[in-house]
Structure formats: C-alpha cells, structure tokens
Motif scaffolding. Structure first.
Motif, PDB file in Angstrom:
ATOM      1  N   ARG A  82     105.867  40.922  44.817  1.00  0.00           N
ATOM      2  CA  ARG A  82     105.078  42.145  44.733  1.00  0.00           C
ATOM      3  C   ARG A  82     105.021  42.841  46.093  1.00  0.00           C
ATOM      4  O   ARG A  82     105.447  42.292  47.110  1.00  0.00           O
ATOM      5  CB  ARG A  82     103.653  41.808  44.266  1.00  0.00           C
ATOM      6  CG  ARG A  82     103.583  41.210  42.875  1.00  0.00           C
ATOM      7  CD  ARG A  82     102.183  40.643  42.578  1.00  0.00           C
ATOM      8  NE  ARG A  82     101.144  41.634  42.782  1.00  0.00           N
ATOM      9  CZ  ARG A  82     100.621  42.410  41.833  1.00  0.00           C
ATOM     10  NH1 ARG A  82     101.046  42.319  40.586  1.00  0.00           N
ATOM     11  NH2 ARG A  82      99.668  43.281  42.117  1.00  0.00           N
ATOM     12  N   ASP A  83     104.451  44.036  46.102  1.00  0.00           N
ATOM     13  CA  ASP A  83     104.275  44.772  47.350  1.00  0.00           C
ATOM     14  C   ASP A  83     103.019  44.327  48.103  1.00  0.00           C
ATOM     15  O   ASP A  83     102.757  44.818  49.205  1.00  0.00           O
ATOM     16  CB  ASP A  83     104.187  46.280  47.080  1.00  0.00           C
ATOM     17  CG  ASP A  83     105.506  46.850  46.587  1.00  0.00           C
ATOM     18  OD1 ASP A  83     106.565  46.276  46.922  1.00  0.00           O
ATOM     19  OD2 ASP A  83     105.469  47.860  45.855  1.00  0.00           O
ATOM     20  N   ASP A  84     102.239  43.427  47.504  1.00  0.00           N
ATOM     21  CA  ASP A  84     101.049  42.900  48.155  1.00  0.00           C
ATOM     22  C   ASP A  84     101.228  41.399  48.359  1.00  0.00           C
ATOM     23  O   ASP A  84     102.331  40.870  48.199  1.00  0.00           O
ATOM     24  CB  ASP A  84      99.792  43.224  47.331  1.00  0.00           C
ATOM     25  CG  ASP A  84      99.946  42.848  45.862  1.00  0.00           C
ATOM     26  OD1 ASP A  84     100.452  41.743  45.574  1.00  0.00           O
ATOM     27  OD2 ASP A  84      99.570  43.656  44.987  1.00  0.00           O
ATOM     28  N   ALA A  85     100.150  40.699  48.691  1.00  0.00           N
ATOM     29  CA  ALA A  85     100.233  39.260  48.981  1.00  0.00           C
ATOM     30  C   ALA A  85      99.980  38.390  47.764  1.00  0.00           C
ATOM     31  O   ALA A  85      99.896  37.157  47.881  1.00  0.00           O
ATOM     32  CB  ALA A  85      99.235  38.908  50.083  1.00  0.00           C
ATOM     33  N   LEU A  86      99.870  39.003  46.590  1.00  0.00           N
ATOM     34  CA  LEU A  86      99.597  38.259  45.369  1.00  0.00           C
ATOM     35  C   LEU A  86     100.903  37.811  44.713  1.00  0.00           C
ATOM     36  O   LEU A  86     101.970  38.342  44.975  1.00  0.00           O
ATOM     37  CB  LEU A  86      98.771  39.126  44.418  1.00  0.00           C
ATOM     38  CG  LEU A  86      97.498  39.742  45.028  1.00  0.00           C
ATOM     39  CD1 LEU A  86      96.788  40.617  43.999  1.00  0.00           C
ATOM     40  CD2 LEU A  86      96.575  38.657  45.574  1.00  0.00           C
ATOM     41  N   ASN A 104     100.057  39.961  38.552  1.00  0.00           N
ATOM     42  CA  ASN A 104      99.445  38.721  39.047  1.00  0.00           C
ATOM     43  C   ASN A 104      98.416  38.184  38.065  1.00  0.00           C
ATOM     44  O   ASN A 104      97.956  38.901  37.171  1.00  0.00           O
ATOM     45  CB  ASN A 104      98.774  38.951  40.397  1.00  0.00           C
ATOM     46  CG  ASN A 104      97.401  39.596  40.278  1.00  0.00           C
ATOM     47  OD1 ASN A 104      97.274  40.692  39.714  1.00  0.00           O
ATOM     48  ND2 ASN A 104      96.395  38.939  40.808  1.00  0.00           N
ATOM     49  N   ASP A 109      96.142  33.190  42.357  1.00  0.00           N
ATOM     50  CA  ASP A 109      96.019  33.630  43.747  1.00  0.00           C
ATOM     51  C   ASP A 109      94.771  33.044  44.404  1.00  0.00           C
ATOM     52  O   ASP A 109      94.795  32.678  45.581  1.00  0.00           O
ATOM     53  CB  ASP A 109      95.989  35.152  43.811  1.00  0.00           C
ATOM     54  CG  ASP A 109      97.300  35.760  43.341  1.00  0.00           C
ATOM     55  OD1 ASP A 109      98.333  35.496  43.964  1.00  0.00           O
ATOM     56  OD2 ASP A 109      97.285  36.482  42.326  1.00  0.00           O
ATOM     57  N   PRO A 134      95.726  37.376  54.064  1.00  0.00           N
ATOM     58  CA  PRO A 134      96.216  38.529  53.295  1.00  0.00           C
ATOM     59  C   PRO A 134      95.970  38.380  51.792  1.00  0.00           C
ATOM     60  O   PRO A 134      95.737  39.380  51.107  1.00  0.00           O
ATOM     61  CB  PRO A 134      97.718  38.552  53.612  1.00  0.00           C
ATOM     62  CG  PRO A 134      97.864  37.807  54.888  1.00  0.00           C
ATOM     63  CD  PRO A 134      96.823  36.744  54.828  1.00  0.00           C
ATOM     64  N   ASP A 138      93.757  41.060  49.551  1.00  0.00           N
ATOM     65  CA  ASP A 138      94.251  41.743  48.357  1.00  0.00           C
ATOM     66  C   ASP A 138      93.458  41.352  47.109  1.00  0.00           C
ATOM     67  O   ASP A 138      93.282  42.182  46.207  1.00  0.00           O
ATOM     68  CB  ASP A 138      95.742  41.455  48.171  1.00  0.00           C
ATOM     69  CG  ASP A 138      96.599  42.240  49.164  1.00  0.00           C
ATOM     70  OD1 ASP A 138      96.128  43.280  49.655  1.00  0.00           O
ATOM     71  OD2 ASP A 138      97.721  41.804  49.465  1.00  0.00           O
ATOM     72  N   LEU A 142      91.972  44.487  45.248  1.00  0.00           N
ATOM     73  CA  LEU A 142      92.654  44.803  43.993  1.00  0.00           C
ATOM     74  C   LEU A 142      92.067  44.119  42.760  1.00  0.00           C
ATOM     75  O   LEU A 142      92.278  44.604  41.648  1.00  0.00           O
ATOM     76  CB  LEU A 142      94.142  44.433  44.106  1.00  0.00           C
ATOM     77  CG  LEU A 142      94.920  45.086  45.254  1.00  0.00           C
ATOM     78  CD1 LEU A 142      96.324  44.515  45.320  1.00  0.00           C
ATOM     79  CD2 LEU A 142      94.941  46.597  45.078  1.00  0.00           C
ATOM     80  N   ALA A 160      95.317  42.455  39.072  1.00  0.00           N
ATOM     81  CA  ALA A 160      95.253  43.773  39.694  1.00  0.00           C
ATOM     82  C   ALA A 160      95.595  44.888  38.720  1.00  0.00           C
ATOM     83  O   ALA A 160      95.170  46.034  38.901  1.00  0.00           O
ATOM     84  CB  ALA A 160      96.190  43.823  40.898  1.00  0.00           C
TER      85      ALA A 160
END
Length: 331
Positions: A82-86, A104, A109, A134, A138, A142, A160
């Motif tokens: 993903r573009d996040d840390a999840l 996610n 997570d 991070p 998130d 999110l 999210a």
C-alpha cells in the motif's frame, strides 16, 4: 473492572514459560513455513495479515527471535504493497495480492505494531521504533472514526477503506484489543488510540447490555443497526471479543460474562456454541480443542495442550495459541 491477577473468585491460572515455548513450537511446525509465511490450509493455503501478526506476537511471547524475524521479513516483502504503512489483508499462492486484497484489516496491523513494540520493549530485541510508529500513525489517521452518537469519541474501523459516513459506521467488535491499543498509544504518545480503547470497551458493554456480541455491527446516530454488507450474527469473529477483553484485564466485563454464558448455555453438555444467527439461535457447535481452550480460559480452568489443536483447522488452532499466550500474561 480492571485487574492484574486471577479472575475474581477463581484460582490463578498456572503460567509455565516452557509450556508457552512448546505450544508455539508445535503450532509453528504445522502452520508456519520456513520462509515465514503463515498458511491457512482450509482456505487454499492463503495468508492473511492477521495470521502473520498473530504469529509474530506469539513468537515474541515465546522468545523465538529467529521465527519472529522470518515472519516479519516475509510480511514486509509481500504484504506492504500500500501507499501507507498498513498491510494488504490477503496473499494468495501463485497470485500474491489481487483485486481488493490490498485493503487492510485493522486487527492485523494492530497486532503487528504491538508485536514489534513488545519485541523492543519487553524482549530487548533490536527493533527500532521506526518499525512500529508509522503503523500506529496510519492506524490513528486512517482507521479511527468519530462515533455518530458523539463525535468526540473514536471508533476503531475494520479497515481504512471500510464503510463509514457521518451518520453510520461499520465496526467489527472483535477487532477491539484494548491492551494493544493502550500500549501503542502510550508508547507513541497517541492519545487517540487510548481513547479508542476506552470507547471500544464502553461499546462492548453497551452491546452486551442488549445481549449481543456480533461479528459485525453498524454504529449509527440512533444507536446500533444491522451491519452494512454483512449478515447480523454472532459467530467465529465474535469469539475473540471475550479473549481480548480478558487478556486486557477486563475480566469481569459484561461481554466476558455474556460470552461465558453463550459459549456453554444451560443444558448444553460439552462443546462450545460457536455460531448463532440473528435471532440468537445456536447454528453451530464444536468440541474442537481450540474452542474448548477458549472456554477454559474464560472460565479460569486449565487449557488443553496446543498440540491437541495442531492437526485440526487453522482458526481454532490460532485461538488456542492466543489463549495460551493470554493465559501466560494474565496469570
């Protein structure tokens, strides 16, 4: 409501670190591959973010750093798309992350971040804070959403991308793990997670008060409503609600008391009522050791050995393992 020793009115559960290590080794021999991937045999050998996270935490609890590192390495290489840390919630052999599997699942997570924090804080392993902070950031940004009944209170969303509007929010009550939320909130200074833990415990009290421990439910401006895009039932997901509450020290919580009564209703001999429909009728019972272990944990009785679950299905076996870790940590 909070406690740090035995369940009220019961003798303390025995805690044997050797038993925990043996339990983990037995479980890992069946469900953990050499590359660090956790396999769910009943679902075509797929891997889920929550499975990776459960194993990561269990390896940490058992002191198995080598397995911990393998699990984390596979997770980072295959689920961080993903573009996040999840994490992506599902990985399929031969296909990887496909379709909407990049979404996610918040519990995965949450448990992964918690396992990383515990490894650094409790095990003294060289795990930099940058590995879990991070994820926490998130999760906070999110996966928390204002409660439509009181926007100052935050609900833990199941993902999210999960359904949420100003007037209606889908939640999975079994994702509420107060101890993990509070630990991560305190460690990172994120009061939003601590608030979500406290509000989650309050929501579970409300649901127990109306006799409901659902897999999914909507929180609306008018109260609780049928879940969006899910059936209203109390089944396999909901089995984790009392486990997480008891693990978090809420041993006399109304939801734990209700779960004890519903798992073994009066007149039911042996086994566990593992699923109920929207009318509350039992639709599935089981005497698999993993479900019996959950019941034993909630009743403060000795748990059967995890080895008894290993030949069987993945989900009751992982419940069995988590109950064994929880037993060690609350005894």
């Amino acid at each position: 409501m909070l406690g740090t020793s035995a369940f009220a009115g019961a003798a303390p559960l025995a805690a044997d670190p050797g038993d925990l290590a043996r339990s983990w080794a037995s479980w890992a021999a069946r469900f953990l591959q050499p590359d660090g991937r956790v396999v769910d045999p009943e679902q075509g050998g797929v891997s889920h973010s929550e499975g990776q996270a459960y194993a990561l935490l269990s390896a940490q609890a058992a002191g198995d750093r080598e397995a911990f590192e393998r699990i984390e390495r596979w997770t980072r290489e295959h689920l961080l798309v993903r573009d996040d840390a999840l994490m992506a919630w599902r990985w399929t052999p031969g296909s990887g992350v496909v379709g909407e599997d990049w979404h996610n699942a918040t519990d995965g997570d949450l448990f992964r971040a918690w396992a990383l924090l515990r490894a650094a804080r409790d095990s003294g392993w060289d795990i930099p804070a940058e590995r879990y902070t991070p994820i926490v950031a998130d999760l906070s940004a999110l996966c928390l959403w204002p409660d439509p009944r009181d926007p100052a209170q935050l609900l833990l969303r199941p993902g999210a991308e999960a359904f949420a509007t100003a007037d209606r929010v889908l939640i999975n009550p079994s994702y509420i793990m107060p101890r993990a939320l509070r630990d991560l909130g305190h460690a990172t200074g994120d009061d939003r997670l601590i608030g979500a833990a406290d509000h989650g415990v309050a929501c579970l009290s409300e649901l127990a008060g109306i006799g409901l421990l659902p897999d999914w439910i909507d929180v609306t401006s008018e109260g609780y409503g049928d879940p969006t895009n899910h059936d209203l039932r109390s089944a396999y997901d909901a089995l984790r609600i009392p486990l997480y509450l008891a693990w978090s020290g809420h041993r006399d919580h109304a939801a734990v008391r209700l779960a004890r009564a519903k798992l073994a209703p009066q007149g039911m001999s042996g086994g566990v009522a593992v699923a109920r429909d929207d009318t509350g009728q039992v639709v599935s019972r089981s005497d698999l050791p993993g479900y019996l272990a959950l019941r034993a944990f909630l009743e403060c009785k000795d748990l059967p050995p995890v080895e008894s679950s290993v030949p069987g299905p993945y989900y009751p076996a992982v419940l069995h393992l988590l109950a064994t870790v929880a037993k060690w940590e609350v005894a």
